[in-house]
Write a protein that holds these residues in place. Structure first.
Motif, mmCIF file in Angstrom:
data_model
loop_
_atom_site.group_PDB
_atom_site.id
_atom_site.type_symbol
_atom_site.label_atom_id
_atom_site.label_comp_id
_atom_site.label_asym_id
_atom_site.label_seq_id
_atom_site.Cartn_x
_atom_site.Cartn_y
_atom_site.Cartn_z
ATOM 1 N N VAL A 202 0.868 37.439 0.310
ATOM 2 C CA VAL A 202 1.253 37.824 -1.052
ATOM 3 C C VAL A 202 0.389 39.007 -1.476
ATOM 4 C CG1 VAL A 202 1.378 37.097 -3.464
ATOM 5 C CG2 VAL A 202 1.904 35.461 -1.653
ATOM 6 N N GLY A 203 1.012 39.979 -2.137
ATOM 7 C CA GLY A 203 0.254 41.114 -2.646
ATOM 8 C C GLY A 203 -0.107 42.110 -1.565
ATOM 9 N N ALA A 204 -1.240 42.779 -1.726
ATOM 10 C CA ALA A 204 -1.661 43.798 -0.758
ATOM 11 C C ALA A 204 -1.785 43.187 0.633
ATOM 12 C CB ALA A 204 -2.990 44.403 -1.189
ATOM 13 N N GLY A 205 -1.182 43.833 1.607
ATOM 14 C CA GLY A 205 -1.256 43.337 2.980
ATOM 15 C C GLY A 205 -0.132 42.407 3.371
ATOM 16 N N GLN A 206 0.742 42.029 2.420
ATOM 17 C CA GLN A 206 1.881 41.204 2.810
ATOM 18 C C GLN A 206 2.828 42.034 3.668
ATOM 19 O OE1 GLN A 206 4.058 40.067 -0.738
ATOM 20 N NE2 GLN A 206 5.562 41.652 -0.378
ATOM 21 N N GLU A 207 3.609 41.388 4.501
ATOM 22 C CA GLU A 207 4.590 42.124 5.302
ATOM 23 C C GLU A 207 5.777 41.240 5.643
ATOM 24 O OE1 GLU A 207 3.442 43.152 9.455
ATOM 25 O OE2 GLU A 207 1.537 42.199 8.932
ATOM 26 N N THR A 208 6.871 41.914 5.965
ATOM 27 C CA THR A 208 8.126 41.232 6.286
ATOM 28 C C THR A 208 8.336 41.253 7.794
ATOM 29 O OG1 THR A 208 9.026 41.982 4.186
ATOM 30 C CG2 THR A 208 10.594 41.169 5.810
#
Length: 469
Positions: A202-208
């Protein structure tokens, strides 16, 4: 002279909706932030050139047929962009829902503060009961107790809706162990169906990420194989949220409708009282392009019936969805990830023609979408082995895969062509470094076809919408 203020362009609003009956206008379902709108009524005037004894040739201009065109630029906001993909490619939405975590063991009534589930939930997580139905309800899980094998009780907030036994219970899962950058597998607590997109963190550093394979290691532990290596490191217990996928390809199995993509109604507000509604709008082309240091941009061109004034005037509602930044793009050619893609562009054209016929009105009979013309352009840094210039020189058949994602929500858009060939390639030394511009023809295959025949591309958007577009 009556004074009036000039109309500010920033007041422009664009609404869009798929039509259920071609040419019958409908109210906007989505409102799309746009730039550079270009609306043009195109009335064909028929010159009366009957000679009358004077040194002139044209005595009158008589109104003929009329169509309206519209075009604009936009960022591909991934909650509304699927409408454009369906309007261009034509197939119905192939929906892959978020993986269901478990189901209710027994009916839950309005006012209940306890639910019984088949599998245990995690305390503190947010779950969705009956997702995608009229009974959908979100609640936070409190204390969880194992009643017996296959039956768990969970404390929840007071329920406001009734939920039948076997109602779906959907919840995010979490990482069971640290997932390092460049890892291609992760361990999670709940199963995720292969082919689903997930958002890690969640937030900075999240990725799909796209899950390509799921293996159950033991009860409560699953290994997910990902399509691309992770870009960031994610700590154990990082949340893993599933997205709903919407896939579209070329329509080939609706001959009764001429395999025509669905039409749309465009609603255009130019300020003051200038509302225009364009029915039977057929999307002529989408050009989608991007680079690392900018937001990807889509250019759309439409042909439609003559504009009318909507009644009642609609009220716009924009969503907070962010545009996906260019740096999130993951791309591969021939199954090999390219970590040095400079820029990219997809050009999908339908060559819409306005068919004239005598209908008793000034409207054209149909805005007819022709066969698709799909091409792409890639610019990569030249690598020491000249990999992609050599692939062009050898006439190799490749696959092309590109995914961009919204850094805030994790929504993703994937463009995949199983078959493609390079049309041209060269060395560009106009900068201080060497680049390779490549032009690509996307070729049709059965693998990319969701609606009969063959298709040169399958476009998938993963977001939070539980129902079809």
């Amino acid at each position: 002279m009556t004074f009036f203020s000039a109309i500010p362009v920033p007041e422009t609003q664009i609404g869009i909706a798929l039509e259920t009956e071609r040419g019958v206008p409908v109210a906007p379902e989505f409102w799309v932030p746009i730039t550079g709108p270009k609306y043009k009524p195109d009335l064909k005037l028929l010159p009366d050139e009957g000679l009358r004894g004077s040194m002139v040739t044209i005595y009158d201009e008589i109104p003929g047929l009329r169509y309206d065109s519209h075009s604009w630029d936009q960022f591909p906001y991934l909650d509304t962009f699927p409408v454009n993909l369906r309007a261009l490619l034509g197939s119905a939405d192939t929906l892959t829902k978020v993986t269901t975590t478990t189901e209710l063991k027994a009916e839950a009534k309005v006012g209940d503060k306890l639910i019984l589930t088949v599998a245990g939930l995690t305390e503190g997580v947010t779950v969705v009961l009956d997702e995608g139905t009229a009974a959908e309800e979100v609640c936070v899980v409190g204390a969880v107790v194992k009643v017996k094998a296959g039956e768990y009780s969970a404390v929840v907030e007071t329920l406001t809706k009734k939920h039948e036994a076997k109602a779906t219970v959907t919840a995010p899962t979490e990482l069971l162990a640290l997932a390092k950058a460049l890892a291609t597998t992760v361990k999670v607590a709940n199963s995720v169906t292969a082919g689903c997109y997930i958002v890690i963190g969640v937030g900075a550093g999240q990725e799909t990420a796209l899950v390509t394979k799921t293996v159950e290691v033991k009860a409560g532990e699953f290994t997910l194989t990902l399509a691309y290596p992770l870009a960031f490191e994610h700590a154990a217990k990082s949340s893993v949220l599933g997205l709903t996928s919407h896939a579209f390809s070329l329509l080939n199995n609706d001959p009764a409708e001429g395999n025509q993509p669905p039409s749309c109604t465009l609603t255009d507000y130019a300020g003051e009282t200038n509302w225009r509604q364009l029915a039977a709008a057929q999307l002529d082309s989408i050009t989608l392009s991007g680079a690392a240091d900018s937001l990807p941009k889509a250019v759309l061109n439409w042909f439609a019936d003559a504009a009318s004034k909507p009644s009642p005037e609609p009220k716009s509602t924009y969503t907070p969805t962010e545009a996906p930044p260019g740096w999130t793009v993951k791309a591969s050619v021939g199954g090999t990830q390219i970590g040095y893609l400079v820029s990219w562009e997809y050009i999908l054209k339908r060559g819409v023609k306005n068919i004239p016929a005598i209908t008793g009105s000034q409207a054209y009979y149909q805005h007819f979408a022709g066969a698709i013309d799909p091409t792409a352009k890639l610019v990569v840094l030249e690598d020491p082995s000249a990999t992609w210039l050599t692939a062009y020189e050898n006439g190799e058949l490749e696959s092309i895969d590109l995914t961009l994602s919204d850094a805030a929500s994790g929504f993703a858009c994937n463009l995949h062509s199983t078959k493609a060939k390079f049309l041209s390639g060269d060395l560009d030394r106009s900068k201080e470094w060497v680049e390779v511009p490549l032009e690509v023809q996307l070729l049709p295959s059965e693998a990319d076809a969701l609606a009969g025949g063959v298709s040169p591309i399958v476009a998938t958007v993963a977001n939070a919408r539980p129902t079809k577009y």
